[in-house]
Write an enzyme that holds these catalytic residues in place. Structure first.
Site, PDB file in Angstrom:
ATOM      1  N   HIS A 144       0.817  -1.224   0.000  1.00 51.68           N
ATOM      2  CA  HIS A 144       0.000   0.000   0.000  1.00 51.68           C
ATOM      3  C   HIS A 144       0.847   1.270   0.000  1.00 51.68           C
ATOM      4  CE1 HIS A 144      -3.243  -2.747   0.380  1.00 51.68           C
ATOM      5  NE2 HIS A 144      -2.927  -3.088   1.608  1.00 51.68           N
ATOM      6  N   ASP A 149       4.569  -1.359  -4.111  1.00 54.68           N
ATOM      7  CA  ASP A 149       3.577  -2.185  -4.805  1.00 54.68           C
ATOM      8  C   ASP A 149       3.924  -2.354  -6.277  1.00 54.68           C
ATOM      9  OD1 ASP A 149       2.161  -2.540  -2.482  1.00 54.68           O
ATOM     10  OD2 ASP A 149       0.388  -1.422  -3.105  1.00 54.68           O
TER      11      ASP A 149
END
Length: 198
Positions: A144, A149
């Site tokens: 996140h 990511d």
């Protein structure tokens, strides 16, 4: 190029904005460049988003506005295709934020989440964190956060390509073929990939 956004909510249609963008440029499976920026959405973000992403209002204070960041990113992404995990989400924000900056993206977009459903048939679920562990990929950074990511999605993307190419004896799979595979019923994925092998 692999892309990820962190945002104030789920939909730019309802006023949500990007607060972080992360991208990695892949050439022949190797990360050769990165792009990461926090950006000021023009309003305070909710406590939920602060907790979920680890990005706080204090961190966003003084950051460039979304339009400025996206103008820079438009140059970085120019002429590239993109991959994202749950790409429909990231593509909505990419298009909305580029439009605000007077820019647009014309490349192809492939969803690693949809593709993973055709490759990792025994995965317990298809969240990025689960797939990274399932595929035995080393975690880099915190989930996140946009760049982490994007990097982990890039590693997952490479793993899927290696699995496809080695299992089916393919030298190279095109982005167009992967987009097509992503839209095929998972029960017919093997037949499609076998057809590519001739």
């Amino acid at each position: 190029m692999v892309l990820d956004f962190e945002t104030t909510g789920l939909s730019p249609q309802y006023g949500d904005r990007a607060i972080e963008i992360g991208a990695v440029l892949l050439e022949e499976g190797v990360v050769v460049d990165r792009f990461q920026k926090l950006m000021d959405p023009g309003f305070r973000i909710s406590p939920f988003i602060e907790t979920y992403t680890g990005i706080t209002n204090a961190m966003l204070k003084g950051q460039p506005r979304c339009e400025e960041v996206m103008s820079d990113f438009a140059r970085f992404i120019s002429g590239r295709n993109i991959v994202a995990h749950n790409a429909s989400f990231d593509r909505r924000f990419l298009d909305a934020e580029l439009k605000r900056a007077g820019r647009r993206f014309d490349g192809a977009c492939c969803c690693s989440l949809l593709l993973s459903r055709r490759i990792y048939l025994d995965a317990p679920n298809y969240r990025l964190q689960t797939l990274v562990g399932h595929a035995g990929i080393q975690q880099s950074g915190s989930f996140h956060r946009a760049l982490a990511d994007a990097e982990m999605t890039a590693a997952l993307w490479r793993d899927m390509l290696v699995r496809i190419e080695s299992r089916y004896g393919l030298r190279q799979v095109t982005i167009g073929q992967l987009i097509e595979l992503s839209g095929i019923d998972r029960l017919y994925a093997h037949r499609y990939l076998s057809s590519l092998a001739g």
